[in-house]
Design a protein around this motif. Structure first.
Motif, PDB file in Angstrom:
ATOM      1  N   UNK A  11     -22.564 -28.688 -38.981  1.00 25.04           N
ATOM      2  CA  UNK A  11     -21.774 -29.514 -39.992  1.00 25.04           C
ATOM      3  C   UNK A  11     -20.408 -30.300 -39.325  1.00 25.04           C
ATOM      4  N   UNK A  12     -20.936 -29.697 -37.931  1.00 28.76           N
ATOM      5  CA  UNK A  12     -19.390 -30.792 -36.967  1.00 28.76           C
ATOM      6  C   UNK A  12     -20.703 -32.170 -37.120  1.00 28.76           C
ATOM      7  N   UNK A  13     -22.362 -31.915 -35.979  1.00 25.22           N
ATOM      8  CA  UNK A  13     -22.214 -32.201 -35.693  1.00 25.22           C
ATOM      9  C   UNK A  13     -23.282 -34.013 -36.812  1.00 25.22           C
ATOM     10  N   UNK A  14     -23.128 -33.884 -38.634  1.00 27.21           N
ATOM     11  CA  UNK A  14     -22.955 -34.640 -39.048  1.00 27.21           C
ATOM     12  C   UNK A  14     -21.685 -34.818 -39.203  1.00 27.21           C
ATOM     13  N   UNK A  15     -20.578 -34.650 -39.404  1.00 23.71           N
ATOM     14  CA  UNK A  15     -19.678 -35.417 -39.413  1.00 23.71           C
ATOM     15  C   UNK A  15     -19.123 -36.004 -38.023  1.00 23.71           C
ATOM     16  N   UNK A  16     -19.795 -35.662 -36.812  1.00 24.79           N
ATOM     17  CA  UNK A  16     -19.599 -37.088 -35.824  1.00 24.79           C
ATOM     18  C   UNK A  16     -20.233 -37.668 -35.877  1.00 24.79           C
ATOM     19  N   UNK A  17     -21.248 -37.910 -36.952  1.00 24.99           N
ATOM     20  CA  UNK A  17     -21.636 -39.458 -37.243  1.00 24.99           C
ATOM     21  C   UNK A  17     -21.326 -39.978 -38.330  1.00 24.99           C
ATOM     22  N   UNK A  18     -20.640 -39.616 -39.004  1.00 21.46           N
ATOM     23  CA  UNK A  18     -20.012 -39.790 -39.656  1.00 21.46           C
ATOM     24  C   UNK A  18     -18.785 -40.664 -39.354  1.00 21.46           C
ATOM     25  N   UNK A  19     -17.645 -40.283 -38.043  1.00 22.18           N
ATOM     26  CA  UNK A  19     -16.985 -40.737 -37.714  1.00 22.18           C
ATOM     27  C   UNK A  19     -17.379 -41.892 -37.166  1.00 22.18           C
ATOM     28  N   UNK A  25     -16.281 -49.047 -39.396  1.00 24.62           N
ATOM     29  CA  UNK A  25     -16.166 -50.046 -40.121  1.00 24.62           C
ATOM     30  C   UNK A  25     -17.315 -49.249 -41.886  1.00 24.62           C
ATOM     31  N   UNK A  26     -17.450 -48.848 -41.385  1.00 30.81           N
ATOM     32  CA  UNK A  26     -19.550 -48.683 -42.360  1.00 30.81           C
ATOM     33  C   UNK A  26     -18.570 -46.968 -42.932  1.00 30.81           C
ATOM     34  N   UNK A  27     -18.784 -46.921 -44.549  1.00 31.99           N
ATOM     35  CA  UNK A  27     -19.259 -45.517 -45.052  1.00 31.99           C
ATOM     36  C   UNK A  27     -20.163 -44.945 -45.310  1.00 31.99           C
ATOM     37  N   UNK A  28     -20.008 -43.996 -44.459  1.00 30.74           N
ATOM     38  CA  UNK A  28     -21.574 -43.393 -45.091  1.00 30.74           C
ATOM     39  C   UNK A  28     -21.239 -42.384 -45.653  1.00 30.74           C
TER      40      UNK A  28
END
Ligand code: PEP
Ligand code: MN
Length: 342
Positions: A11-19, A25-28
């Protein structure tokens, strides 16, 4: 762009990509899949942005690969949302595992006419009652619908019968009024590219039934749905209702059943077929409704009238009560064969 995570990415890796995307300025868009997660980038990127992002994201922990999506539509695409959308209204479901039938007159003409139609729809086992209150007519001299009075009739008959209802909204400023009276908002073929209407429909909490324009390509159709989805309304149902081809001698339009399997491959949105406007001829309607079911459609919208020869609009394509009930019996048999709940 689609960032496909590795099997077992945390989950943390996914969150890091989203961050990282948010920093730019891109909403994932997080897209949970059956076995792994993907992160979608709904925005169109310039070549420079894309190359820069690929370099950063491709090296991050948990990322399997970064791919470019080819489709011009993002939110509607099956690449982006890999679970098929199920639209639910009252106890009615439109989407995987179900076959929904919407029946009723082209236009609401009176309380008596609409009640009679509703009775047939209900008794035959269909769950959604259609009826136009605001009618898009080619000629300004044709019956334009009962308008607000029609909406009140729809609401009253829905309360009496418990049926879910659908009716057309023709302009952005009427979205709220129509939404106050019916369960599903129909955007007609002629309005498919009325962009302010699509945006307003996207702000509504009601499911949107979007009909394909008579000369719209499937990309244009899906891009129109994108306007609704982009406002946060995910409850969109697509409707193939016939397109204009070269031969109109025997049918009003050409029902493009190709659109069903193609759309199913391209989008997660439910696809409904309207064989009434698709053929324009009552005696061809049941055959094409059955064909739609077998082709993989999630439902059909069929015009019926207690007395078609007296109809104020589209009488020539309306089934009478008996024809509608017979079609329903046939559809029930086919639905069982296809393991669908009707
Ligand atoms: C209708 O459903 O009666 C109608 C006007 O349909 P379309 O927008 O597909 O012509
Ligand atoms: Mn009609």
């Amino acid at each position: 762009m689609l960032i496909l995570m590795q099997f077992g990415a945390t989950d943390a890796q996914v969150k890091a990509v989203c961050a990282v995307l948010r920093e730019k300025g891109i909403e994932p868009l997080e897209l949970p899949g059956e076995d792994r997660v993907a992160v979608g980038v709904p925005a169109s990127l310039s070549a420079d942005q894309r190359i820069a992002l690929e370099a950063i994201l491709g090296r991050m922990d948990g990322v399997s690969k970064v791919t470019q999506t080819s489709s011009p539509f993002k939110l509607a695409s099956l690449e982006f949302r890999r679970t098929k959308t199920l639209v639910e209204i009252k106890d009615v479901k439109i989407g995987p595992g179900h076959f929904a039938v919407m029946g009723g007159p082209c236009s609401v003409e009176s309380l008596d006419q609409f009640r009679k139609a509703a009775e047939v729809v209900k008794q035959s086992g269909a769950k959604i009652l259609r009826g136009g209150a605001f009618k898009p007519r080619t000629s300004p001299y044709s019956f334009q619908g009962l308008q607000l009075e029609g909406l009140k009739i729809i609401k009253q008959v829905a309360e009496e019968t418990g049926l879910a209802t659908i009716s057309e909204v023709m302009s952005a400023d009427m979205v709220e009024a129509v939404a106050d009276h019916v369960d599903i908002l129909q955007i007609g073929a002629r309005s498919m590219q009325n962009f302010p209407l699509l945006v307003e429909a996207g702000k509504s909490q009601k499911p949107i039934f979007l009909k394909r324009g008579p000369s719209a390509t499937l990309d244009e159709f899906l891009l129109a749905s994108e306007y609704v989805l982009n406002e946060g309304n995910n409850q969109v149902i697509l409707c193939e209702r016939g397109i204009i081809a070269f031969d109109r001698a025997y049918t009003r339009n050409t029902l493009d059943l190709n659109a069903v399997p193609v759309l199913k491959e391209l989008t997660h949105l439910p696809v409904v077929v309207d064989p009434s406007h698709g053929t324009g001829v009552a005696r061809y309607v049941a055959a094409m409704a059955k064909a739609a079911l077998v082709a993989g459609a999630d439902g059909v919208m069929v015009e019926m009238h207690p007395d078609p020869k007296e109809a104020l609009s589209d009488g020539s394509q309306a089934l009478d009560s008996e024809q509608f009930s017979t079609m329903m019996d046939d559809l029930r048999g086919l639905a069982a064969y296809m393991h669908l709940t009707l």
